[in-house]
Design an enzyme around this catalytic site. Structure first.
Site, PDB file in Angstrom:
ATOM      1  N   GLN A 134     -27.884  -8.451 -35.512  1.00 12.99           N
ATOM      2  CA  GLN A 134     -27.941  -8.160 -36.990  1.00 12.99           C
ATOM      3  C   GLN A 134     -28.731  -7.511 -37.779  1.00 12.99           C
ATOM      4  O   GLN A 134     -28.216  -6.511 -38.779  1.00 12.99           O
ATOM      5  CB  GLN A 134     -27.313  -9.720 -37.730  1.00 12.99           C
ATOM      6  CG  GLN A 134     -26.867  -9.650 -39.397  1.00 12.99           C
ATOM      7  CD  GLN A 134     -27.036 -10.826 -40.407  1.00 12.99           C
ATOM      8  OE1 GLN A 134     -26.706 -10.653 -41.461  1.00 12.99           O
ATOM      9  NE2 GLN A 134     -26.771 -12.247 -39.631  1.00 12.99           N
ATOM     10  N   GLU A 145     -32.391 -15.864 -37.380  1.00 12.31           N
ATOM     11  CA  GLU A 145     -32.731 -15.757 -38.625  1.00 12.31           C
ATOM     12  C   GLU A 145     -33.246 -16.501 -39.236  1.00 12.31           C
ATOM     13  O   GLU A 145     -34.532 -16.198 -40.085  1.00 12.31           O
ATOM     14  CB  GLU A 145     -30.666 -15.563 -39.370  1.00 12.31           C
ATOM     15  CG  GLU A 145     -30.222 -15.567 -41.157  1.00 12.31           C
ATOM     16  CD  GLU A 145     -31.338 -15.234 -41.733  1.00 12.31           C
ATOM     17  OE1 GLU A 145     -30.526 -13.594 -41.608  1.00 12.31           O
ATOM     18  OE2 GLU A 145     -31.736 -15.861 -42.199  1.00 12.31           O
ATOM     19  N   ASP A 198     -32.165 -11.210 -41.864  1.00  9.71           N
ATOM     20  CA  ASP A 198     -31.767 -10.609 -40.586  1.00  9.71           C
ATOM     21  C   ASP A 198     -31.354  -8.759 -41.224  1.00  9.71           C
ATOM     22  O   ASP A 198     -31.872  -8.302 -41.580  1.00  9.71           O
ATOM     23  CB  ASP A 198     -30.511 -10.957 -40.625  1.00  9.71           C
ATOM     24  CG  ASP A 198     -30.912 -11.685 -38.382  1.00  9.71           C
ATOM     25  OD1 ASP A 198     -31.912 -11.085 -38.819  1.00  9.71           O
ATOM     26  OD2 ASP A 198     -29.507 -12.188 -37.970  1.00  9.71           O
ATOM     27  N   GLY A 232     -37.921 -18.899 -62.206  1.00 11.77           N
ATOM     28  CA  GLY A 232     -38.692 -18.331 -63.323  1.00 11.77           C
ATOM     29  C   GLY A 232     -38.949 -19.356 -64.302  1.00 11.77           C
ATOM     30  O   GLY A 232     -39.079 -20.291 -64.005  1.00 11.77           O
ATOM     31  N   GLY A 233     -39.747 -18.034 -65.261  1.00 10.09           N
ATOM     32  CA  GLY A 233     -40.041 -19.453 -66.958  1.00 10.09           C
ATOM     33  C   GLY A 233     -38.543 -20.401 -68.348  1.00 10.09           C
ATOM     34  O   GLY A 233     -39.192 -20.439 -68.761  1.00 10.09           O
TER      35      GLY A 233
HETATM   36  N1  CAO Z   1     -29.323  -0.149 -20.691  1.00 10.31           N
HETATM   37  C1  CAO Z   1     -29.592  -1.308 -19.449  1.00 10.31           C
HETATM   38  N2  CAO Z   1     -30.367  -1.769 -20.837  1.00 10.31           N
HETATM   39  C2  CAO Z   1     -30.156  -2.847 -21.961  1.00 10.31           C
HETATM   40  C3  CAO Z   1     -29.814  -1.767 -22.784  1.00 10.31           C
HETATM   41  C4  CAO Z   1     -28.896  -0.946 -22.261  1.00 10.31           C
HETATM   42  N3  CAO Z   1     -28.221  -0.327 -22.774  1.00 10.31           N
HETATM   43  N4  CAO Z   1     -29.431  -2.527 -24.038  1.00 10.31           N
HETATM   44  C5  CAO Z   1     -30.700  -3.943 -23.551  1.00 10.31           C
HETATM   45  N5  CAO Z   1     -31.126  -3.826 -22.652  1.00 10.31           N
HETATM   46  C6  CAO Z   1     -31.611  -5.066 -21.908  1.00 10.31           C
HETATM   47  C7  CAO Z   1     -33.201  -4.592 -22.999  1.00 10.31           C
HETATM   48  O1  CAO Z   1     -33.844  -3.993 -22.514  1.00 10.31           O
HETATM   49  C8  CAO Z   1     -33.843  -5.915 -22.497  1.00 10.31           C
HETATM   50  O2  CAO Z   1     -34.154  -5.889 -20.672  1.00 10.31           O
HETATM   51  P1  CAO Z   1     -36.251  -6.294 -20.528  1.00 10.31           P
HETATM   52  O3  CAO Z   1     -35.290  -8.072 -21.332  1.00 10.31           O
HETATM   53  O4  CAO Z   1     -35.376  -6.453 -19.182  1.00 10.31           O
HETATM   54  O5  CAO Z   1     -36.615  -6.151 -21.325  1.00 10.31           O
HETATM   55  C9  CAO Z   1     -32.357  -6.928 -22.275  1.00 10.31           C
HETATM   56  O6  CAO Z   1     -31.356  -6.666 -22.655  1.00 10.31           O
HETATM   57  C10 CAO Z   1     -32.021  -7.860 -23.289  1.00 10.31           C
HETATM   58  O7  CAO Z   1     -32.692  -7.476 -25.385  1.00 10.31           O
HETATM   59  P2  CAO Z   1     -33.681  -8.694 -25.852  1.00 10.31           P
HETATM   60  O8  CAO Z   1     -34.705  -9.046 -25.286  1.00 10.31           O
HETATM   61  O9  CAO Z   1     -33.621  -7.831 -27.286  1.00 10.31           O
HETATM   62  O10 CAO Z   1     -32.102  -9.764 -26.141  1.00 10.31           O
HETATM   63  P3  CAO Z   1     -31.819 -10.995 -26.000  1.00 10.31           P
HETATM   64  O11 CAO Z   1     -30.845 -11.369 -26.467  1.00 10.31           O
HETATM   65  O12 CAO Z   1     -32.506 -12.199 -24.824  1.00 10.31           O
HETATM   66  O13 CAO Z   1     -32.624 -11.829 -27.819  1.00 10.31           O
HETATM   67  C11 CAO Z   1     -32.795 -11.672 -29.856  1.00 10.31           C
HETATM   68  C12 CAO Z   1     -31.960 -11.865 -28.687  1.00 10.31           C
HETATM   69  C13 CAO Z   1     -32.741 -10.814 -30.620  1.00 10.31           C
HETATM   70  C14 CAO Z   1     -33.774 -12.583 -30.105  1.00 10.31           C
HETATM   71  C15 CAO Z   1     -34.355 -10.641 -29.432  1.00 10.31           C
HETATM   72  O14 CAO Z   1     -33.702  -9.201 -29.538  1.00 10.31           O
HETATM   73  C16 CAO Z   1     -35.267 -10.288 -30.567  1.00 10.31           C
HETATM   74  O15 CAO Z   1     -36.922 -11.134 -30.893  1.00 10.31           O
HETATM   75  N6  CAO Z   1     -35.806  -9.348 -31.290  1.00 10.31           N
HETATM   76  C17 CAO Z   1     -35.893  -8.516 -32.532  1.00 10.31           C
HETATM   77  C18 CAO Z   1     -35.602 -10.041 -33.527  1.00 10.31           C
HETATM   78  C19 CAO Z   1     -34.561  -9.262 -34.574  1.00 10.31           C
HETATM   79  O16 CAO Z   1     -34.557  -8.323 -34.692  1.00 10.31           O
HETATM   80  N7  CAO Z   1     -33.629 -10.746 -34.558  1.00 10.31           N
HETATM   81  C20 CAO Z   1     -32.589 -10.479 -35.415  1.00 10.31           C
HETATM   82  C21 CAO Z   1     -32.159 -11.095 -34.532  1.00 10.31           C
HETATM   83  S1  CAO Z   1     -30.065 -10.801 -35.748  1.00 10.31           S
HETATM   84  O17 CAO Z   1     -30.447 -12.378 -36.008  1.00 10.31           O
END
Ligand code: CAO
Length: 414
Positions: A17, A139, A168, A246-247
């Protein structure tokens, strides 16, 4: 009519998001947003909370309007080659992966700057530099670590998160502002730059008034808080229920029908300037001059009684009648509107704040349109792209021949 960001190309590596909120906003302003997704899988939200089997979920469609979708495995050798071309081709790269994911892919900020010195590289992370910089954040975690949860809810209940996605979508808005600011500075500097937004910072920024109150606590009780008459304050800003930030004291009071309708309530504010009007509405003209009630200071220890008096009256009217009576008297108030009422509100459709969109797989659905209205850059909301819908189109734009595209597909890179 041209749109404000026409000609700006965004390499959109965002998912879920926070990042997609930002790039959707830029797309509405006219930027060409190219969303990169993993072949065969795509953004995880495409299949989360699905309401129609095999069709992209509303979770996904409502965050990815006006974008193009390209599938690309940026971890394969061929994928990295294509990704490098895309970095050369675009002005801005946006990502919100877990910390370090792009470095692990082999695309550090240092490397990106070499590929394209004009590139603006924008990221959302849960935390900024510090002890938690490597943590993943969603979030509600952001709301908890940014001060919102500890200050939301009632004094005698647990911390509460808000339904508003301030971590988010809130941080996505900050990121969009950072990007357009960096684009503006690039006009004179000729260089790109790094734009970083932490969700903790974004939430805390929105909780500014609670940090204000934390410091006021050192100088005595917070007199507008509901706990004031009993004088029970600890050493941190407490939860203040529905009290106004607020106030001008405010509270949510019941309206006619509250026994069966969970949204039969109205928010009322006892603005000092309209005390006389309140007394007249309540039929309590005796309180206008009564020194026990006449000034805001005199009323502060009696706010609970004041709102009880008001509630006695609001419970005899429905929430819209309350609006109709109080608004002509300049008394600030607002009905508690349900999502159903908002979805059906004609004025929000007319302004484009709520839009009906037609999607090739799922048919018609409602979405939230651009909340920022520009007179010279109208937003028309187009359906979100299907997974990989624009892969061939974008790859040929960056100079790949049909044979090269076919070869990249055979390798599984796209
Ligand atoms: N081709 C190849 N690999 C890809 C890719 C693509 N097109 N797109 C993503 N990937 C890979 C990433 O490189 C990552 O690989 P590694 O772990 O080996 O480095 C993997 O996919 C997963 O990415 P991620 O760790 O970001 O995803 P997740 O689902 O495990 O975590 C989240 C999700 C949101 C917790 C994490 O991305 C995060 O903390 N983001 C920053 C904060 C944020 O934006 N949070 C809000 C999310 S909305 O509530």
């Amino acid at each position: 009519m041209n749109k404000a960001l026409e000609g700006v190309r965004i390499l959109d590596m965002t998912h879920v998001q926070s990042g997609p909120t930002c790039t959707q906003l830029l797309a509405w302003f006219g930027a060409d947003v190219i969303k990169i997704e993993r072949p065969g899988v795509g953004d995880a939200t495409r299949s989360q909370l699905r309401d129609i089997p095999d069709a992209d979920s509303l979770y996904f469609t409502m965050l990815n309007h006006n974008k193009r979708s390209v599938t690309l495995n940026t971890k394969s050798e061929k994928g990295k080659e294509v990704f490098t071309k895309l970095i050369e081709y675009c002005d801005v790269m946006v990502e919100n992966f877990a910390p370090g994911a792009l470095d692990r892919m082999g695309f550090s900020w240092d490397k990106i700057q070499v590929i394209n010195p004009r590139m603006i590289y924008a990221s959302v992370k849960g935390f900024g530099p510090g002890p938690y910089q490597d943590c993943k954040v969603y979030e509600n975690v952001a709301q908890c670590v940014g001060g919102a949860a500890s200050t939301t809810g009632f004094d005698d209940g647990p911390p509460l998160v808000s339904a508003a996605q301030i971590g988010d979508s809130g941080t996505g808005l900050n990121l969009a502002l950072g990007i357009v600011t960096a684009l503006y500075q690039r006009e004179s500097s000729g260089r790109g730059q790094r734009v970083e937004c932490a969700m903790q910072d974004g939430v805390l920024n929105l909780c500014r008034v609670k940090l204000r109150d934390q410091q006021r606590l050192a100088h005595g009780p917070l007199k507008e808080y509901p706990q004031y008459p009993n004088g029970k304050f600890g050493d941190a800003t407490p939860r203040s229920g529905n009290a106004s930030g607020g106030g001008q004291p405010g509270w949510i009071v019941k309206c006619k029908g509250w026994e069966t309708d969970p949204d039969a309530y109205v928010y009322v504010i006892i603005q000092a300037a309209v005390w006389n009007q309140w007394c007249q509405v309540l039929g309590r003209e005796d309180l206008i001059e009564d020194p026990e009630w006449a000034t805001p200071e005199a009323r502060l220890p009696k706010l609970e009684q004041a709102f009880a008096l008001i509630e006695e009256w609001t419970m005899t009217k429905d929430k819209f009648e309350v609006m109709d009576i109080l608004n002509p008297l300049n008394i600030p108030c607002g009905p508690i509107l349900s999502m159903k009422e908002l979805a059906e509100e004609p004025s929000l459709r007319e302004t484009g704040t709520i839009v009906e969109v037609d999607h090739p797989e799922r048919g018609k659905y409602l979405t939230i349109g651009n909340p920022v209205k520009l007179s010279d850059s109208p937003s028309n909301v187009q359906h979100s792209p299907l997974l990989g819908e624009h892969t061939d189109e974008v790859l040929s734009e960056i100079g790949m021949s049909e044979d090269e595209i076919t070869a990249a597909k055979e390798e599984g890179a796209v």
